[in-house]
Design an enzyme around this catalytic site. Sequence first.
Site, mmCIF file in Angstrom:
data_model
loop_
_atom_site.group_PDB
_atom_site.id
_atom_site.type_symbol
_atom_site.label_atom_id
_atom_site.label_comp_id
_atom_site.label_asym_id
_atom_site.label_seq_id
_atom_site.Cartn_x
_atom_site.Cartn_y
_atom_site.Cartn_z
ATOM 1 N N SER B 22 0.794 -1.233 0.000
ATOM 2 C CA SER B 22 0.000 0.000 0.000
ATOM 3 C C SER B 22 0.826 1.282 0.000
ATOM 4 O O SER B 22 0.498 2.218 -0.729
ATOM 5 C CB SER B 22 -0.957 0.013 1.198
ATOM 6 N N LYS B 72 -6.224 -3.460 13.791
ATOM 7 C CA LYS B 72 -7.441 -2.726 13.429
ATOM 8 C C LYS B 72 -8.336 -2.420 14.635
ATOM 9 O O LYS B 72 -8.899 -1.330 14.745
ATOM 10 C CB LYS B 72 -8.235 -3.511 12.383
ATOM 11 N N ARG B 162 -18.227 -17.184 16.552
ATOM 12 C CA ARG B 162 -17.946 -15.895 15.930
ATOM 13 C C ARG B 162 -18.976 -15.593 14.832
ATOM 14 O O ARG B 162 -19.458 -14.472 14.715
ATOM 15 C CB ARG B 162 -16.529 -15.926 15.341
#
Lengths: 268, 268
Positions: B22, B72, B162
């Site tokens: 990136s 994150k 989850r």
Amino acid sequence: MRGTGKANVFGMLAHPIEHTKSPGIFNEIFEQSGLDSLMVPLTCRPDDFDTFWAGITAAENIRGLIISVPYKTAVYHKCSGAHDRAARVQSANSVRRQADGTWYADNFDGVGFIDALKAGAHQIAGQRILQVGAGGAGASLAYCLAEAGAAEIRLTDIDTGRAEQLASLVAKAFPGTRIAVGAPDPSGMHMAINATPVGMRASDPLPMDASKLTPDMTVVDIIMEPAKTALLRAAREIGCRVQPGRPMMDFQVQAMSEFFNIERRGAA
Amino acid sequence: MRGTGKANVFGMLAHPIEHTKSPGIFNEIFEQSGLDSLMVPLTCRPDDFDTFWAGITAAENIRGLIISVPYKTAVYHKCSGAHDRAARVQSANSVRRQADGTWYADNFDGVGFIDALKAGAHQIAGQRILQVGAGGAGASLAYCLAEAGAAEIRLTDIDTGRAEQLASLVAKAFPGTRIAVGAPDPSGMHMAINATPVGMRASDPLPMDASKLTPDMTVVDIIMEPAKTALLRAAREIGCRVQPGRPMMDFQVQAMSEFFNIERRGAA
């Protein structure tokens, strides 16, 4: 498309940061050398310095930083090792990451200066030298002039105590050089050096008594912008040899490149 | 010679960092746009994250970061404000500096995905969709699919708990979408999505029961490398329409550029 995850990251730390050009200079070197490395300008407020530095140290892929005002002394004290050039002035202008994650300090302020004088064929060994300015850069210069064999250094600073302290430290480290605090008067000297910021602004006075310059003298200014300071213009008119500040920066960049272990191809 | 002291500095944070591309993609955008901005890869060990983040926050001229695994969620919790897209998954994949020095979070994982599907003329509204994977990226996708009007989502994860938790959260936020946990079986679905890393390695099994795919289905993989995963190859053989992961990344870059307020010229 430089800047993959494998890139070596470098920073240039100063506060304020806006005026610096070093990251661009190094990014050009990286590009010319085909290296996937990047240098970014970084700044923080003095109150935040400890927090900033701890974070930079935690950022494992930051391999080195160039340090400028006002952080040279603070960064020096964060390092676990240092070249004698940095240790004697307690000031880091470059640091690199060591294998154990800690920082190693060096200081090329004086190195670039001496290299530029040598490249300009200006002799230092055996010379009598007036140096105006005993601040951060001035301290590095005085040590390096003595180390390069100057016979005599006359040191001047608006802060006489600072000049006296530096003179005493340099004399102790290099007893072969006579060093004393005196007036900003180049009389009897071979070389006169401005190591202050006086001359950056058009309204600044001359940093020394230019009326005492004679055509046999060499006059040096560490100021980079303007390239031709009022001091250098006055010296040129008198017939002195002059040495501007910019080559000092170029030689510093070269020394820093070696310090950061950047293999340069082509460029000077 | 980009990288003056006035440059806006951006970072890409991940651990490990070596695989990321990136920063290079953004540096190319900066260059094409004539911007004096730079993005550098940054990494730190999880134990050092708090120290790292405090330091990055102290570095005033760092304007934004792209956040990847495993930070994150940790970065999201450091932010003082967030877009609903980031808040609902408690996960930041992009943060930008606010006027008061604090961070604002957003998450474009799902946005890039939806934009890429739309650009590929793949319908979402009214469709029945199998989604395999309810992890970080999967959570963003499921919300965005429901938001885009999916009629039904069948959610599968090796961690059933989850999957159930995500299904319940998405159902609450978007009651118009039927969402339930089920087997990795695309039978009866319009679209089948792999939102797991299964397929990155040549030795990986297929992430779903490909024998149940039929030619009327669309098969989507979020994996970027390889571009043609075993799942997509199997789907293509059956006659399905396929959508690879790379366009999702391209649309994310575009959304991030807008978020970082980068004025792009020319580029897509």
